[in-house]
Design a protein around this motif. Structure first.
Motif, mmCIF file in Angstrom:
data_model
loop_
_atom_site.group_PDB
_atom_site.id
_atom_site.type_symbol
_atom_site.label_atom_id
_atom_site.label_comp_id
_atom_site.label_asym_id
_atom_site.label_seq_id
_atom_site.Cartn_x
_atom_site.Cartn_y
_atom_site.Cartn_z
ATOM 1 N N ARG A 77 -5.192 -29.129 6.815
ATOM 2 C CA ARG A 77 -6.627 -28.985 6.523
ATOM 3 C C ARG A 77 -7.282 -27.984 7.468
ATOM 4 N N LYS A 84 -15.380 -28.577 -1.117
ATOM 5 C CA LYS A 84 -15.769 -29.426 0.013
ATOM 6 C C LYS A 84 -17.212 -29.168 0.450
ATOM 7 N N ARG A 85 -17.655 -27.932 0.309
ATOM 8 C CA ARG A 85 -18.985 -27.566 0.785
ATOM 9 C C ARG A 85 -20.098 -27.973 -0.174
ATOM 10 N N GLU A 110 -8.940 -24.507 5.979
ATOM 11 C CA GLU A 110 -10.361 -24.254 6.267
ATOM 12 C C GLU A 110 -10.538 -22.900 6.944
ATOM 13 N N TYR A 156 -10.142 -25.748 -2.198
ATOM 14 C CA TYR A 156 -10.352 -26.705 -1.105
ATOM 15 C C TYR A 156 -11.745 -26.549 -0.500
ATOM 16 N N TRP A 157 -12.082 -25.328 -0.080
ATOM 17 C CA TRP A 157 -13.250 -25.152 0.775
ATOM 18 C C TRP A 157 -14.562 -25.168 0.006
ATOM 19 N N ALA A 211 -9.997 -20.101 4.497
ATOM 20 C CA ALA A 211 -11.136 -19.906 3.602
ATOM 21 C C ALA A 211 -12.263 -19.142 4.292
ATOM 22 N N ARG A 252 -19.953 -18.922 11.237
ATOM 23 C CA ARG A 252 -18.749 -19.542 10.676
ATOM 24 C C ARG A 252 -17.468 -19.115 11.381
#
Length: 552
Positions: free
Chosen positions: A494, A396-397, A498, A392-393, A501, A525
Motif C-alpha cells: 500500500r 481511496k481519495r 500510494e 487504488y489511489w 500514484a 503531496r
C-alpha cells in the motif's frame, strides 16, 4: 381582552424570510470545465467538444437532476414470479432510471467507442462518462460493463460477430427479449461467490459440456450488478479449470435461460442500480476464450471497468467540489463572501488540487486505452501498471474529498435535499468494486514481477517531466528504490502504490497543469509540506491560481 390583528398581516413572516442561501446549481454546463476540456484536447478527442457541451448542458439542467433524484428515491424492485406463479426474474425501474440509461447509451457511453474508428474515441467516451457521473453514478454500472465486455468477448470471434454490433449500439432497449431481435444490448459479469469473494479460483459454480457447442452451468453468484441486463460473462469451473462463459438471459430461440435472481442487495449507496444474486441451474452458456483460462479472459473486462472506477471517482470528487464552490460563492459569513475567507480558500484550493490530479490521471488512462486499442504496445504496457495505481489511489481519495466538500456546506450539506449525502454514500463503492485496495496493491506487485515492460513504460511517463521540479525528481528517486521486490513487498504494497500514484500525478501536473496547481501538488503531496486534512496548504500557495480552476 380581545386582540385585534391588522388585516393581511403575518406575524411570523419576518422569521421565515430566506436570505443568504445559495440558489440551486442548475442551468449550467457541467462540461464547461477547463480541466476536463484541456484533458479532452490533450488526449486526442478535441473533435468531441461540441457533443460534450451538449451533454453537459443536459446534465446541468433541472430535468436531468430530477431524474437522478427520482431514480434513487424509487429503487428497483425484483419480481421473481408473475401473478400466475411463473418464474420471471424481472427487475422493475422507475421511468427516471430509463431516462438516465437512454441518455448515456445514446451519448455513446456504453460500447459505442469500440465501433468508432476515430482516434480519441475512448477519450471522448471517458469525458462523457465523467459528465454523466457528476449527475448520477448508479445507472452507469450497466453502462460501464457493456463498454468493458467487448474486448473480452472478442476472444470468441463467432460470439463477438453476433453480439458486438448490438453491444456497440447507441440504442437503449430495456426488457428481456431475444438478443438478436433487439436494437441494442447491455452486458454484465458474474464472478464473485460467497465462499471466495476476491479469490475467484475458489468458485464452485460448475460448467459441463453439453456436446452441441454449449455448456451447462450450475451454481450461485453472490454479487452480480445489473441482473436485468441481456448478456453476462460468468466464471465457472470446467474440467480444464476455471473458465469464462457467455450467458444470455434469453436464448436464441426466444426461450428464457435459467437465471434465477434470488434477491437484490440492500446497499449503502448506488441505490438506483440493481445488484443481485443469480442462481444457475442447467443454464445454457457458451465458452469464451480457452478452457481453463477464465481469469485471463475476463481480465480484459475487469481492466476496462477499473478504468471506469477511476473516471467515476474523479468525477465524484469534482461534482462534490462544484457543490462546495457554488455554496461558497453565494454564502456570506462575517460580512464577506465565504469563498473570500482565507481558510475556506485553503480548503477549496486543496480540494481543487486533488480534483485536478484525479481528473488528469483518469483522462491520461483513457488516452492510453485508446492508443493501446489501436496497437500501441507502449501504451498497453503503461495501462497495465497505471490502471492498478490509479484505481487504488483515486478511489481511496473520493470518500475523504467528498466528506470535506460536504462539510463546506455545513449542516446544509448533511440533509438529503442538498444531494451531498447521496454523493457521500456513493463514494466508497469504486474502491471496492472490481478489486479492493489490497487487490490493486498486490496487482501492482504482480505487474512488476511478471511484466517488466509495464515498469519501463511507467518510468518513461514519470521521467518525461525529469528536471522540471526538484521535489518531483526527489520523490521519483526515492520511489525507484522502493520498487525493488523484496521479501516484505506484500507488507508494504500500500505504501508503494500510494507513492507511485502521487509521483505519477505529479509528473502529469508538472507537464500539463498551470504552475499554481503543479507547485501546490508537489509541495503538499510530494515534499510533505501539508497536514493530514484538506485545507493545510502552505501560506505562500497561489490560492488565486487554484481557485480559478474550480468547476462551476
Amino acid at each position: 381582552m380581545q386582540t385585534t390583528v391588522a388585516p393581511h398581516s403575518n406575524p411570523t413572516a419576518e422569521t421565515h424570510e430566506v436570505t443568504n442561501q445559495p440558489p440551486p446549481l442548475t442551468g449550467h454546463d457541467v462540461a464547461d470545465d477547463a480541466v476536463l476540456l484541456e484533458g479532452l484536447r490533450r488526449e486526442g478527442a478535441a473533435w468531441h467538444t461540441e457533443d460534450l457541451h451538449r451533454l453537459g448542458r443536459l446534465v446541468g439542467g433541472a430535468q436531468a437532476q430530477e431524474w437522478a433524484e427520482q431514480a434513487n428515491l424509487n429503487e428497483p424492485v425484483l419480481r421473481t414470479h408473475d401473478r400466475f406463479g411463473h418464474r420471471v426474474d424481472e427487475v422493475d425501474f422507475h421511468p427516471a432510471y430509463h431516462h438516465l440509461m437512454d441518455t448515456s447509451v445514446s451519448a455513446g457511453l456504453a460500447g459505442a467507442a469500440w465501433a468508432d474508428e476515430r482516434p480519441g474515441a475512448h477519450v471522448a467516451r471517458a469525458a462523457g462518462f465523467m459528465v454523466m457521473s457528476a449527475l448520477e453514478a448508479g445507472h452507469l454500472c450497466p453502462v460501464s460493463m457493456t463498454y468493458a465486455v467487448v474486448p473480452a468477448l472478442r476472444r470468441a470471434p463467432e460470439l463477438a460477430a453476433t453480439y458486438e454490433p448490438l453491444l456497440t449500439s447507441r440504442m437503449y432497449e430495456p426488457g428481456l427479449r431475444t438478443p438478436t431481435g433487439k436494437a441494442g444490448l447491455l452486458a454484465g459479469m458474474g464472478m464473485t461467490e460467497k465462499q471466495g469473494g476476491t479469490d475467484v479460483r475458489a468458485n464452485t459454480t460448475t460448467a459441463t459440456e453439453a456436446g452441441d457447442g454449449t455448456w451447462r452451468l450450475r451454481g450461485h453468484k453472490w454479487f452480480t450488478s445489473a441482473p436485468m441486463n441481456d448478456l453476462f460473462l460468468v466464471l465457472a469451473q470446467a474440467p480444464g479449470g476455471l473458465s469464462c462463459f457467455l450467458v444470455p438471459r434469453v436464448l436464441p430461440d426466444g426461450s428464457r435461460n435459467t437465471f434465477r435472481v434470488q434477491r437484490l442487495k440492500d446497499k449503502l449507496g448506488n441505490r438506483s442500480n440493481a445488484s443481485g444474486e443469480p442462481e444457475f441451474d442447467d443454464t445454457v452458456a457458451w465458452l469464451v476464450g480457452p478452457e481453463g483460462k477464465g481469469v485471463r479472459t475476463i481480465i480484459d473486462m475487469v481492466t476496462m471497468t477499473r478504468l471506469d472506477c477511476v473516471l467515476g471517482s474523479a468525477a465524484g470528487i469534482r461534482a462534490a467540489l462544484a457543490q462546495a464552490a457554488h455554496h461558497a460563492r453565494h454564502r456570506s459569513v462575517f460580512g464577506a463572501a465565504l469563498i473570500g475567507q482565507p481558510l475556506m480558500r485553503n480548503v477549496l484550493g486543496d480540494l481543487a488540487v486533488e480534483s485536478e490530479a484525479a481528473t488528469t490521471l483518469g483522462l491520461r488512462l483513457a488516452g492510453a486505452a485508446d492508443r493501446a486499442q489501436r496497437g500501441d504496445a507502449g501504451e498497453r504496457a503503461f495501462l497495465r501498471l497505471a490502471t492498478a495505481v490509479a484505481k487504488y489511489w483515486v478511489c481511496k481519495r473520493q470518500p475523504v474529498a467528498v466528506a470535506e466538500a460536504l462539510e463546506c456546506l455545513g449542516g446544509n450539506g448533511y440533509v438529503e435535499d442538498s444531494g451531498m449525502p447521496r454523493m457521500y454514500r456513493e463514494a466508497p463503492l469504486n474502491g471496492i468494486w472490481e478489486g479492493s485496495g489490497n487487490v490493486n496493491a498486490l496487482d501492482l506487485l504482480r505487474a512488476l514481477a511478471r511484466e517488466p515492460e509495464s515498469l519501463d513504460a511507467f518510468r518513461a511517463e514519470i521521467e518525461a517531466a525529469s528536471g522540471a521540479d526538484r521535489r518531483l525528481d526527489t520523490a521519483w528517486q526515492e520511489l525507484r528504490g522502493e520498487l525493488v521486490l523484496t521479501e516484505d513487498a506484500p507488507l508494504r504494497a500500500r505504501r508503494l502504490i500510494e507513492r507511485a500514484a502521487l509521483v505519477l500525478q505529479g509528473s502529469l501536473l508538472v507537464r500539463h497543469a498551470p504552475a499554481a496547481v503543479a507547485d501546490a501538488f508537489c509541495a503538499s503531496r510530494l515534499a510533505g509540506d501539508r497536514g493530514l486534512a484538506f485545507g493545510t496548504l502552505a501560506p505562500d500557495t497561489d490560492f488565486t491560481g487554484l481557485l480559478e480552476r474550480l468547476p462551476a
